[in-house]
Design an enzyme around this catalytic site. Sequence first.
Site, PDB file in Angstrom:
ATOM      1  N   ILE A  36       0.802  -1.215   0.000  1.00  0.00           N
ATOM      2  CA  ILE A  36       0.000   0.000   0.000  1.00  0.00           C
ATOM      3  C   ILE A  36       0.844   1.277   0.000  1.00  0.00           C
ATOM      4  O   ILE A  36       0.307   2.362   0.201  1.00  0.00           O
ATOM      5  CB  ILE A  36      -0.966   0.043   1.206  1.00  0.00           C
ATOM      6  N   GLY A  37       2.143   1.194  -0.237  1.00  0.00           N
ATOM      7  CA  GLY A  37       2.951   2.400  -0.280  1.00  0.00           C
ATOM      8  C   GLY A  37       4.424   2.103  -0.411  1.00  0.00           C
ATOM      9  O   GLY A  37       4.845   0.948  -0.445  1.00  0.00           O
ATOM     10  N   ASP A  63       1.377 -10.628  10.364  1.00  0.00           N
ATOM     11  CA  ASP A  63       2.308 -10.632   9.238  1.00  0.00           C
ATOM     12  C   ASP A  63       3.760 -10.724   9.692  1.00  0.00           C
ATOM     13  O   ASP A  63       4.642 -10.087   9.103  1.00  0.00           O
ATOM     14  CB  ASP A  63       2.103  -9.385   8.375  1.00  0.00           C
TER      15      ASP A  63
END
Length: 444
Positions: free
Chosen positions: A77-78, A197
């Site tokens: 996401i970035g 994660d």
Amino acid sequence: MPIVLANNLHSSKFDSDNVSPFSTASGCSSSAPSSIARPQLVSGTDPCDAIRRLIGSNGSIAISDLRAIQRLGSGDIGSVYLAEIKTCGGGGGGRVLVAAKVMDKGELEGRNKSARAKTEREILEMLDHPFLPKLYGCAENDKLTCLLTEFCPGGDLHLLRQRQPGKRFDEHAVRFYAAELVVALEYLHVLGIIYRDLKPENVLVRSDGHIMLTDFDLSLKSEYGCSPTAQFVRGPRPSSSPSTTSAHRTNSCNHFPNCIVPGVSCFHSKRGNRKKPARLGGPTDGLEFVAEPVDLRSMSFVGTHEYLAPEIVAGEGHGSAVDWWTLGVFIYELLYGVTPFKGLNEDRTLANIVARGLEFPKEPAVSSAARELISGLLVKDPAKRLGSTTGAAAVKRHSFFGGVSWALLRCEVPPHVPPAFSVDGGSSGELTDDSSAEAPVEYY
């Protein structure tokens, strides 16, 4: 379409992009080293202080106060950059560096990732722990969101493992890193957060050799009022291997021989009510602090394939026990250089996670305590997994961690301290939020 922030960020379109500091950020690390020579950081340089000085003089911090130095890597996401706070100056202080995670709001909306970015920011705002990130500030405008956190010049444990003989760590190093992760996960669970994660790529090495668990966009956070109930429990916790004796909780720290380590965790939830210790008859072996989000459940399919827990693969719903599964895979990979269920492709890997039994290579030789811990963490039934009911309390008691001074982990000498870190000259070009582009991965 990626939004590009030029390194000369004084253009008028960014002049109103303000950064909001968080007063909870403290104790910022300063002297920075790495495995590759780069900017010399002067001891005492504090991004928190630099941001406060800018806030005091200008009333806000604009993106134009940041200078891009190097792209560190990219995620789902970035993209993350090493950036300098340009105008902190004065007082003879060193250069102030931060890690800047840049995300495109339009891209997040288009890919339905806005909720993940929001959750990550909310989690970072909550954290105050030696092995978790410090959020210095958040900059955003109509197009971009930028999170400013601590820069870890030592890179990640995946890259560090690749540089080890045989591409694996010895047990002393694995015990050090695993112990710091256990207390980091404990703290997150106390706050009602399931990390989900854990992998070597998400464990960064600070300049002093201690670790920082990062990247929370896949984490699950409970809402206010749904946080776990903290309580004190007595007696040995169920474990897949013989638990340690009470003597392990009174070991003296190597650095402070007269200091006795308490048997109760020093990490407490800021939210939620704590129960009084239960009145139990008979002899006890001390009190332990327990707070796990056992009621927090999700049906999401999230994580990294080789690290996914069986309950996630099977779509049965999962809770905090997935973090202890991933800890088992993490320890296995650090010791053996491979993950335990890796197949020829992703589908085969997922099938192995659900159906194949755990096997240990003959080489390298690993202690029985390490194998027993891994076996306890990699139990396919989450209800029977080590840590599933009393969480970190059960994991800490395992004989693999015998002798660990849990309350004094920051006093321990790390197995690896990165060499001196330095930054040459100015910037490298641009900050971009195009997470799909190839990035030089020298640190992250």
